[in-house]
Design a protein around this motif. Sequence first.
Motif, mmCIF file in Angstrom:
data_model
loop_
_atom_site.group_PDB
_atom_site.id
_atom_site.type_symbol
_atom_site.label_atom_id
_atom_site.label_comp_id
_atom_site.label_asym_id
_atom_site.label_seq_id
_atom_site.Cartn_x
_atom_site.Cartn_y
_atom_site.Cartn_z
ATOM 1 N N SER A 1 0.835 -1.212 0.000
ATOM 2 C CA SER A 1 0.000 0.000 0.000
ATOM 3 C C SER A 1 0.862 1.251 0.000
ATOM 4 O O SER A 1 0.527 2.247 -0.649
ATOM 5 N N LEU A 2 1.969 1.208 0.737
ATOM 6 C CA LEU A 2 2.883 2.356 0.759
ATOM 7 C C LEU A 2 3.497 2.579 -0.622
ATOM 8 O O LEU A 2 3.650 3.720 -1.063
ATOM 9 N N ALA A 3 3.825 1.483 -1.312
ATOM 10 C CA ALA A 3 4.408 1.601 -2.660
ATOM 11 C C ALA A 3 3.370 2.115 -3.657
ATOM 12 O O ALA A 3 3.718 2.732 -4.667
ATOM 13 N N ALA A 4 2.080 1.868 -3.356
ATOM 14 C CA ALA A 4 1.016 2.306 -4.273
ATOM 15 C C ALA A 4 0.847 3.828 -4.249
ATOM 16 O O ALA A 4 0.565 4.447 -5.277
ATOM 17 N N HIS A 5 1.051 4.439 -3.086
ATOM 18 C CA HIS A 5 0.777 5.876 -2.910
ATOM 19 C C HIS A 5 1.460 6.776 -3.936
ATOM 20 O O HIS A 5 0.775 7.564 -4.594
ATOM 21 N N THR B 1 14.880 -4.619 -1.126
ATOM 22 C CA THR B 1 14.672 -3.901 -2.393
ATOM 23 C C THR B 1 14.026 -2.537 -2.188
ATOM 24 O O THR B 1 14.012 -1.736 -3.107
ATOM 25 N N ILE B 2 13.495 -2.259 -0.982
ATOM 26 C CA ILE B 2 12.827 -0.953 -0.775
ATOM 27 C C ILE B 2 13.821 0.180 -1.033
ATOM 28 O O ILE B 2 13.538 1.098 -1.789
ATOM 29 N N GLU B 3 14.983 0.101 -0.421
ATOM 30 C CA GLU B 3 16.018 1.101 -0.735
ATOM 31 C C GLU B 3 17.113 0.520 -1.619
ATOM 32 O O GLU B 3 17.899 1.260 -2.198
ATOM 33 N N GLY B 4 17.187 -0.823 -1.682
ATOM 34 C CA GLY B 4 18.361 -1.461 -2.277
ATOM 35 C C GLY B 4 18.271 -1.803 -3.745
ATOM 36 O O GLY B 4 19.267 -2.214 -4.333
ATOM 37 N N ALA B 5 17.091 -1.670 -4.334
ATOM 38 C CA ALA B 5 16.974 -1.953 -5.771
ATOM 39 C C ALA B 5 16.357 -0.736 -6.444
ATOM 40 O O ALA B 5 15.695 0.070 -5.806
ATOM 41 N N GLU B 6 16.561 -0.642 -7.744
ATOM 42 C CA GLU B 6 16.030 0.541 -8.445
ATOM 43 C C GLU B 6 14.514 0.599 -8.349
ATOM 44 O O GLU B 6 13.934 1.674 -8.272
ATOM 45 N N THR B 7 13.872 -0.557 -8.341
ATOM 46 C CA THR B 7 12.409 -0.616 -8.138
ATOM 47 C C THR B 7 12.163 -1.687 -7.076
ATOM 48 O O THR B 7 12.687 -2.798 -7.195
ATOM 49 N N SER B 8 11.396 -1.361 -6.063
ATOM 50 C CA SER B 8 11.205 -2.338 -4.982
ATOM 51 C C SER B 8 10.316 -3.489 -5.454
ATOM 52 O O SER B 8 9.566 -3.359 -6.426
ATOM 53 N N GLN B 9 10.390 -4.604 -4.713
ATOM 54 C CA GLN B 9 9.517 -5.741 -5.039
ATOM 55 C C GLN B 9 8.049 -5.330 -4.949
ATOM 56 O O GLN B 9 7.205 -5.836 -5.690
ATOM 57 N N PHE B 10 7.737 -4.401 -4.037
ATOM 58 C CA PHE B 10 6.337 -4.000 -3.831
ATOM 59 C C PHE B 10 5.825 -3.219 -5.050
ATOM 60 O O PHE B 10 4.749 -3.489 -5.566
ATOM 61 N N GLU B 11 6.631 -2.250 -5.491
ATOM 62 C CA GLU B 11 6.218 -1.469 -6.663
ATOM 63 C C GLU B 11 6.142 -2.366 -7.903
ATOM 64 O O GLU B 11 5.190 -2.268 -8.686
ATOM 65 N N PRO C 1 4.530 -1.126 -17.281
ATOM 66 C CA PRO C 1 5.905 -1.571 -17.557
ATOM 67 C C PRO C 1 6.629 -1.909 -16.251
ATOM 68 O O PRO C 1 6.448 -1.216 -15.242
ATOM 69 N N LEU C 2 7.445 -2.951 -16.274
ATOM 70 C CA LEU C 2 8.194 -3.323 -15.075
ATOM 71 C C LEU C 2 9.376 -2.369 -14.897
ATOM 72 O O LEU C 2 9.927 -1.866 -15.874
ATOM 73 N N GLY C 3 9.762 -2.167 -13.603
ATOM 74 C CA GLY C 3 10.915 -1.317 -13.322
ATOM 75 C C GLY C 3 12.176 -2.153 -13.211
ATOM 76 O O GLY C 3 12.112 -3.384 -13.036
ATOM 77 N N SER C 4 13.332 -1.480 -13.265
ATOM 78 C CA SER C 4 14.605 -2.193 -13.173
ATOM 79 C C SER C 4 14.728 -2.893 -11.817
ATOM 80 O O SER C 4 14.376 -2.347 -10.773
ATOM 81 N N THR C 5 15.267 -4.109 -11.856
ATOM 82 C CA THR C 5 15.442 -4.894 -10.628
ATOM 83 C C THR C 5 16.908 -4.857 -10.154
ATOM 84 O O THR C 5 17.291 -5.622 -9.271
ATOM 85 N N SER C 6 17.711 -3.963 -10.732
ATOM 86 C CA SER C 6 19.141 -3.911 -10.362
ATOM 87 C C SER C 6 19.326 -3.438 -8.932
ATOM 88 O O SER C 6 18.613 -2.540 -8.469
ATOM 89 N N ALA C 7 20.322 -4.019 -8.264
ATOM 90 C CA ALA C 7 20.667 -3.570 -6.908
ATOM 91 C C ALA C 7 21.467 -2.270 -7.012
ATOM 92 O O ALA C 7 22.217 -2.075 -7.976
ATOM 93 N N THR C 8 21.294 -1.400 -6.009
ATOM 94 C CA THR C 8 22.012 -0.120 -6.023
ATOM 95 C C THR C 8 23.321 -0.214 -5.248
ATOM 96 O O THR C 8 23.948 0.791 -4.965
ATOM 97 N N GLY C 9 23.715 -1.416 -4.846
ATOM 98 C CA GLY C 9 24.945 -1.598 -4.077
ATOM 99 C C GLY C 9 24.828 -2.886 -3.301
ATOM 100 O O GLY C 9 24.000 -3.745 -3.627
ATOM 101 N N GLY C 10 25.646 -3.022 -2.240
ATOM 102 C CA GLY C 10 25.564 -4.191 -1.373
ATOM 103 C C GLY C 10 24.654 -3.853 -0.187
ATOM 104 O O GLY C 10 24.790 -2.796 0.430
#
Length: 362
Positions: free
Chosen positions: A17-21, A272-282, A292-301
């Motif tokens: 729900s937070l990702a939906a906002h 994935t909330i902060e760690g991926a370009e698009t979270s699993q929720f979004e 369209p799906l968002g990028s699933t790349s990690a932004t770091g470790g």
Amino acid sequence: MNPIGIIGGGQLARMLSLAAHPLGLRCRVLDPSAQPPAAAVAEHVRGALDERAAIEQFTDGLSVATCELEHVPEHGLAYLESLVEMRPRAAAVRVARDRWQEKSFLRGCGVETAEFRLVGDELDLERAIEELGLPLVLKTRTNGYDGRGQKVVCDRAQALSALAAMRGASLIAESWVEFDRELSVAVVRSVQGDIEMYPAVENRHTGGVLRWTVAPAPDIGAALSDQLDQIARTVVLGLDYAGVLVIELFQVGQRLLVNELAPRVHNSGHWTIEGAETSQFENHLRAILGLPLGSTSATGGWVMFNLLGGEPDLARVLELRGAHLHLYGKAARPGRKIGHVNCRTPDPWNARSRLQGFLGLS
Ligand code: AMP
């Protein structure tokens, strides 16, 4: 736009729900509790998941419905399915909520799992011991999660007494896997059939409960990566799946055995909330709405720690550079998942040892 329905109102529904906002979307949850975690950020219809009147109120005007948990009673699932478009399909939820169907489906697709047998009585159990050896893991076919509904047995006497204690439940016996580590991978498939995969992660459990996740998992070479890709594609295509699906696996040398499928967003994907370009929720929302799906790349470790039991000292958690705290608004209770911390770090083992003492990590 019409609201998106979520069956279950726990922390996963709250984070969906937070990702939906920010996307301008609204969610509505169906949950029997008076104040489930998602009620703070979504419409809430109070009712049991198999209560017809509540289901009718919940589905009224929904665009689509999705599950935050797979243990939906069959009566409820069938009624929901008759009233609203479900994504993923109810059929996929039926496979994943029953360990027998789940493992039979996986084997049918050529995906490796631990050896398993259906156990209805003592005779079946004796045969399973003979064929699979000891130790064995006895697991209830349905309603098992976080290590509940399962028992490791090391000899015949233990096996028989576990069977007696679990009497009434339909069971499977599974061979014991001497794994090197536990991995999981989140894959997302949109209703148009586009597929993206998050990097695989390494999970550490205590007593069957996830304690922490390292993302991306270290030392995933080309051979494992190819197998993960193959397994994930086989499963989502086999289930004609829409949304995020998480696959939990055991790594044994360079072999991968699937342990479990979660037909939903999952605790091991919270990083994935902060760690991926698009979270699993979004991405789950995008997938089930045909966006369209968002990028699933990690932004770091990243490392994700579950907070179990009571609330931690806010200042001490945030002292850790790169830490992001997520609390679910749940009352403290021993062993209960009340939140998690995502921490960006090049050195997950060091971040873990810094948080170990006051988070009670083992
Ligand atoms: P599950 O409820 O199937 O996800 O199991 C919870 C945890 O128990 C897993 O994450 C593993 O750590 C452990 N486990 C489950 N099944 C087996 C098995 N067949 N062999 C060894 N460990 C297992």
